[in-house]
Design a protein around this motif. Structure first.
Motif, PDB file in Angstrom:
ATOM      1  N   ALA A 137       0.843  -1.207   0.000  1.00 55.13           N
ATOM      2  CA  ALA A 137       0.000   0.000   0.000  1.00 55.13           C
ATOM      3  C   ALA A 137       0.874   1.250   0.000  1.00 55.13           C
ATOM      4  O   ALA A 137       0.582   2.225  -0.713  1.00 55.13           O
ATOM      5  CB  ALA A 137      -0.927  -0.017   1.213  1.00 55.13           C
ATOM      6  N   MET A 138       1.938   1.217   0.766  1.00 57.50           N
ATOM      7  CA  MET A 138       2.866   2.342   0.808  1.00 57.50           C
ATOM      8  C   MET A 138       3.552   2.509  -0.547  1.00 57.50           C
ATOM      9  O   MET A 138       3.666   3.614  -1.072  1.00 57.50           O
ATOM     10  CB  MET A 138       3.903   2.092   1.909  1.00 57.50           C
ATOM     11  N   TYR A 150       7.190   9.340   4.731  1.00 55.96           N
ATOM     12  CA  TYR A 150       6.640   8.193   5.459  1.00 55.96           C
ATOM     13  C   TYR A 150       7.194   6.881   4.907  1.00 55.96           C
ATOM     14  O   TYR A 150       7.527   5.971   5.667  1.00 55.96           O
ATOM     15  CB  TYR A 150       5.114   8.168   5.368  1.00 55.96           C
ATOM     16  N   ALA A 151       7.287   6.782   3.602  1.00 59.24           N
ATOM     17  CA  ALA A 151       7.780   5.541   2.991  1.00 59.24           C
ATOM     18  C   ALA A 151       9.245   5.295   3.356  1.00 59.24           C
ATOM     19  O   ALA A 151       9.636   4.156   3.645  1.00 59.24           O
ATOM     20  CB  ALA A 151       7.604   5.576   1.480  1.00 59.24           C
ATOM     21  N   ALA A 152      10.053   6.338   3.363  1.00 56.47           N
ATOM     22  CA  ALA A 152      11.454   6.186   3.757  1.00 56.47           C
ATOM     23  C   ALA A 152      11.541   5.771   5.226  1.00 56.47           C
ATOM     24  O   ALA A 152      12.363   4.921   5.595  1.00 56.47           O
ATOM     25  CB  ALA A 152      12.220   7.485   3.511  1.00 56.47           C
ATOM     26  N   HIS A 153      10.675   6.342   6.054  1.00 59.97           N
ATOM     27  CA  HIS A 153      10.624   5.951   7.467  1.00 59.97           C
ATOM     28  C   HIS A 153      10.243   4.479   7.602  1.00 59.97           C
ATOM     29  O   HIS A 153      10.897   3.730   8.336  1.00 59.97           O
ATOM     30  CB  HIS A 153       9.624   6.836   8.213  1.00 59.97           C
ATOM     31  N   VAL A 154       9.223   4.044   6.887  1.00 58.55           N
ATOM     32  CA  VAL A 154       8.776   2.653   6.964  1.00 58.55           C
ATOM     33  C   VAL A 154       9.869   1.712   6.474  1.00 58.55           C
ATOM     34  O   VAL A 154      10.102   0.656   7.062  1.00 58.55           O
ATOM     35  CB  VAL A 154       7.454   2.460   6.202  1.00 58.55           C
ATOM     36  N   ARG A 155      10.560   2.098   5.428  1.00 57.87           N
ATOM     37  CA  ARG A 155      11.707   1.308   4.948  1.00 57.87           C
ATOM     38  C   ARG A 155      12.709   1.114   6.075  1.00 57.87           C
ATOM     39  O   ARG A 155      13.174   0.006   6.332  1.00 57.87           O
ATOM     40  CB  ARG A 155      12.356   2.041   3.771  1.00 57.87           C
ATOM     41  N   ASP A 156      13.028   2.206   6.770  1.00 60.24           N
ATOM     42  CA  ASP A 156      14.003   2.132   7.852  1.00 60.24           C
ATOM     43  C   ASP A 156      13.462   1.368   9.057  1.00 60.24           C
ATOM     44  O   ASP A 156      14.212   0.642   9.721  1.00 60.24           O
ATOM     45  CB  ASP A 156      14.450   3.531   8.253  1.00 60.24           C
ATOM     46  N   VAL A 200      13.124   4.737  -3.225  1.00 63.44           N
ATOM     47  CA  VAL A 200      12.530   4.410  -1.931  1.00 63.44           C
ATOM     48  C   VAL A 200      11.552   3.252  -2.086  1.00 63.44           C
ATOM     49  O   VAL A 200      11.525   2.340  -1.253  1.00 63.44           O
ATOM     50  CB  VAL A 200      11.854   5.642  -1.299  1.00 63.44           C
ATOM     51  N   ALA A 201      10.778   3.266  -3.164  1.00 63.27           N
ATOM     52  CA  ALA A 201       9.816   2.176  -3.401  1.00 63.27           C
ATOM     53  C   ALA A 201      10.533   0.832  -3.500  1.00 63.27           C
ATOM     54  O   ALA A 201      10.116  -0.150  -2.873  1.00 63.27           O
ATOM     55  CB  ALA A 201       9.004   2.447  -4.661  1.00 63.27           C
ATOM     56  N   ALA A 202      11.622   0.779  -4.251  1.00 63.24           N
ATOM     57  CA  ALA A 202      12.369  -0.469  -4.406  1.00 63.24           C
ATOM     58  C   ALA A 202      13.007  -0.895  -3.087  1.00 63.24           C
ATOM     59  O   ALA A 202      12.957  -2.077  -2.712  1.00 63.24           O
ATOM     60  CB  ALA A 202      13.437  -0.305  -5.491  1.00 63.24           C
TER      61      ALA A 202
END
Length: 173
Positions: free
Chosen positions: A43-44, A67-73, A115-117
């Motif tokens: 979803a992100m 937010y996506a970069a945070h979730v990745r981390d 970031v998506a990848a």
């Protein structure tokens, strides 16, 4: 304008429903953790290909990209902690300052495609690790530097809440 640091102790989400996103920790089945981690990350990921991905909805809220970069981390930090729980008795986790990570990582200027990848890889790795937890390891303890105690199961539930909560955040943005 910089985002106000989040100083809440979010460990309450291990026992109570989150009014902001609807997450109910009591409804989480440990056998479903990997699937739900993948679903939240998807979803992100999808939101990273939408409009205004780099725009903050207001001065106090991250952009979908941030937010996506945070979730990745978060996925990477939680996987490291999971590995510590599985590999050592009662480990103490290194402190992670998510707000400093956002500044140091300059989340706002990252390329959404990258970031998506990276998010896909980090979430797939965490989900795979969740799927592979041995049946006798779910109650292994560890703790954060502030003294909060987690087990393998509660660490993964905590991580899942973070991912699902921020998936809601970016769909509202």
């Amino acid at each position: 304008m910089p985002i106000e640091p989040d100083t809440k102790d979010w460990t309450w989400v291990l026992h109570e429903r989150c009014a902001e996103c609807g997450f109910d920790p009591l409804a989480v089945d440990r056998d479903d953790l990997g699937r739900r981690i993948r679903h939240a990350a998807a979803a992100m990921h999808q939101r990273l290909h939408g409009d205004a991905v780099s725009e903050r909805p207001d001065d106090a809220t991250w952009s979908p990209l941030e937010y996506a970069a945070h979730v990745r981390d978060v996925c990477g930090v939680m996987q490291t902690r999971l590995e510590q729980l599985l590999g050592a008795p009662d480990p103490e986790f290194a402190n992670w300052d998510q707000d400093q990570a956002a500044i140091d990582g300059d989340y706002a200027s990252l390329e959404p495609e990258h970031v998506a990848a990276e998010l896909d890889l980090a979430a797939a790795s965490l989900a795979g690790a969740a799927d592979g937890v041995p049946s006798d390891a779910w109650e292994r303890p560890g703790r954060r530097s502030n003294g909060s105690v987690f087990t393998v199961e509660t660490l993964l539930v905590y991580a899942l809440h973070d991912l699902e909560h921020h998936a809601v955040d970016v769909t509202r943005a």
